[in-house]
Enzyme design. Sequence first.
Site, mmCIF file in Angstrom:
data_model
loop_
_atom_site.group_PDB
_atom_site.id
_atom_site.type_symbol
_atom_site.label_atom_id
_atom_site.label_comp_id
_atom_site.label_asym_id
_atom_site.label_seq_id
_atom_site.Cartn_x
_atom_site.Cartn_y
_atom_site.Cartn_z
ATOM 1 N N HIS A 182 2.009 4.394 -5.198
ATOM 2 C CA HIS A 182 2.571 5.446 -6.052
ATOM 3 C C HIS A 182 2.617 4.911 -7.484
ATOM 4 O O HIS A 182 2.209 3.768 -7.743
ATOM 5 C CB HIS A 182 3.956 5.870 -5.540
ATOM 6 C CG HIS A 182 4.904 4.724 -5.292
ATOM 7 N ND1 HIS A 182 5.347 3.894 -6.295
ATOM 8 C CD2 HIS A 182 5.470 4.244 -4.155
ATOM 9 C CE1 HIS A 182 6.156 2.981 -5.812
ATOM 10 N NE2 HIS A 182 6.240 3.159 -4.497
ATOM 11 N N ARG A 199 8.689 4.645 1.158
ATOM 12 C CA ARG A 199 9.520 5.169 2.254
ATOM 13 C C ARG A 199 10.117 6.546 1.941
ATOM 14 O O ARG A 199 10.693 7.175 2.844
ATOM 15 C CB ARG A 199 10.636 4.179 2.595
ATOM 16 C CG ARG A 199 10.121 2.922 3.300
ATOM 17 C CD ARG A 199 11.265 2.099 3.891
ATOM 18 N NE ARG A 199 10.796 1.051 4.774
ATOM 19 C CZ ARG A 199 10.613 -0.235 4.424
ATOM 20 N NH1 ARG A 199 10.880 -0.631 3.195
ATOM 21 N NH2 ARG A 199 10.185 -1.119 5.308
ATOM 22 N N GLN A 241 7.687 -9.589 7.654
ATOM 23 C CA GLN A 241 8.890 -9.196 6.920
ATOM 24 C C GLN A 241 9.600 -7.989 7.536
ATOM 25 O O GLN A 241 10.574 -7.491 6.976
ATOM 26 C CB GLN A 241 8.572 -8.962 5.437
ATOM 27 C CG GLN A 241 7.752 -7.733 5.131
ATOM 28 C CD GLN A 241 7.319 -7.728 3.674
ATOM 29 O OE1 GLN A 241 6.523 -8.559 3.238
ATOM 30 N NE2 GLN A 241 7.832 -6.770 2.903
ATOM 31 N N LYS A 244 12.564 -2.887 -8.590
ATOM 32 C CA LYS A 244 12.992 -2.067 -7.453
ATOM 33 C C LYS A 244 13.493 -2.963 -6.315
ATOM 34 O O LYS A 244 14.502 -2.685 -5.675
ATOM 35 C CB LYS A 244 11.814 -1.211 -7.009
ATOM 36 C CG LYS A 244 11.916 -0.596 -5.651
ATOM 37 C CD LYS A 244 12.783 0.606 -5.722
ATOM 38 C CE LYS A 244 13.004 1.279 -4.378
ATOM 39 N NZ LYS A 244 12.307 0.751 -3.247
ATOM 40 N N GLN A 269 14.182 -9.531 -3.898
ATOM 41 C CA GLN A 269 12.862 -10.136 -3.662
ATOM 42 C C GLN A 269 12.387 -10.883 -4.907
ATOM 43 O O GLN A 269 11.918 -12.020 -4.832
ATOM 44 C CB GLN A 269 11.877 -9.035 -3.287
ATOM 45 C CG GLN A 269 10.420 -9.425 -3.331
ATOM 46 C CD GLN A 269 9.545 -8.304 -2.808
ATOM 47 O OE1 GLN A 269 9.470 -8.089 -1.606
ATOM 48 N NE2 GLN A 269 8.882 -7.574 -3.687
ATOM 49 N N GLY A 328 0.805 -1.214 0.000
ATOM 50 C CA GLY A 328 0.000 0.000 0.000
ATOM 51 C C GLY A 328 0.839 1.265 0.000
ATOM 52 O O GLY A 328 2.028 1.249 -0.283
ATOM 53 N N HIS A 363 3.873 1.313 -8.181
ATOM 54 C CA HIS A 363 2.892 0.229 -7.989
ATOM 55 C C HIS A 363 1.922 0.174 -9.179
ATOM 56 O O HIS A 363 1.592 -0.903 -9.667
ATOM 57 C CB HIS A 363 2.064 0.463 -6.720
ATOM 58 C CG HIS A 363 2.851 0.451 -5.444
ATOM 59 N ND1 HIS A 363 3.006 1.565 -4.648
ATOM 60 C CD2 HIS A 363 3.519 -0.549 -4.818
ATOM 61 C CE1 HIS A 363 3.725 1.246 -3.582
ATOM 62 N NE2 HIS A 363 4.053 -0.019 -3.660
ATOM 63 N N GLY A 399 8.181 -5.659 -8.861
ATOM 64 C CA GLY A 399 9.031 -4.608 -9.400
ATOM 65 C C GLY A 399 10.505 -4.971 -9.279
ATOM 66 O O GLY A 399 10.918 -5.590 -8.294
#
Length: 285
Positions: A34, A189, A63, A151, A155, A31, A37, A149
């Site tokens: 931006h 963030r 996490q 980004k 992950q 959530g 996403h 992503g």
Amino acid sequence: METITSPADMKQFSRRLRQEAHRIGFVPTMGFLHQGHLSLVEQARVQGRCDRIVMSIFVNPLQFGPREDFEKYPRDFDGDFQLAWSAGVDCLFYPDVRDMYPDGARTTVEVAELGQVLCGVSRPTHFRGVTTVVSKLLNIVMPHVAVFGQKDAQQFFIVRRMVQDLLMDVELIRAPIVRETDGLALSSRNVYLNAEERKQAVCLYQSLMQARRLIDEGQRDAQTILRAMRTHIERHPSARIDHVAIVDTERLQPRTVVEGPTLIAAAVYIGTTRLIDNIIVGEEP
Ligand code: AMP
């Protein structure tokens, strides 16, 4: 747009979509949405050829480490609802922590080794939390395609390994990083940064561009490239390096020479905010 909070209802919704021969694209998020996403929604539609998009919004406690920002992680459901709706999301899955981790739950999913390097050094339980929640979300949403992503490159590579190892029936898409005009990667963030830190935060991207420039000029020695990156970042008084690394994209192990698919990753504290960014070089187009 449907909003569903219960995992059982979400399963039922997806089952119906599958019975009706829809192709489900899934975009998991925490959530505070931006454009980064929202670009994943577009990727699911276009590259994933999906005609129904499910987005999840779940700030996953598993996490976050004990001293991390779970409590203060930014949340704005109403804003997210508007943005998801405007991006054409068909279903917003917004589960409760107690439904995702009911009393008595004991199972976690962990990809050995890949979660202990790079960001896993300073966040040793982070990727176990990620792979556990992504497994649960995939079991609930049952998508044909899931979009992550670049980004969060580590992950993505860990989830890719998990999907291969556990023979999960889902196609993964890695979406390009969406950036501000000065190059800073969009991140939920970034709201933590004050004006001065925001200016200095661009040093991550600049260091990656410097790495790319050196590689384009023929430099292949990883230590030389890393040294140039570190020197650039350290010129910024608000910046403190967590790691800069040059690794292969399968095992995430350091490369001494840049050849083959290579992830160049940086994690840097700007003030107290930990930011990550990366580029991938040497991939087949
Ligand atoms: P998060 O809400 O931070 O967990 O991110 C949810 C998904 O959005 C992850 O797959 C991220 O990699 C992706 N994402 C976050 N920021 C960006 C960005 N700037 N560009 C592309 N994807 C992003």
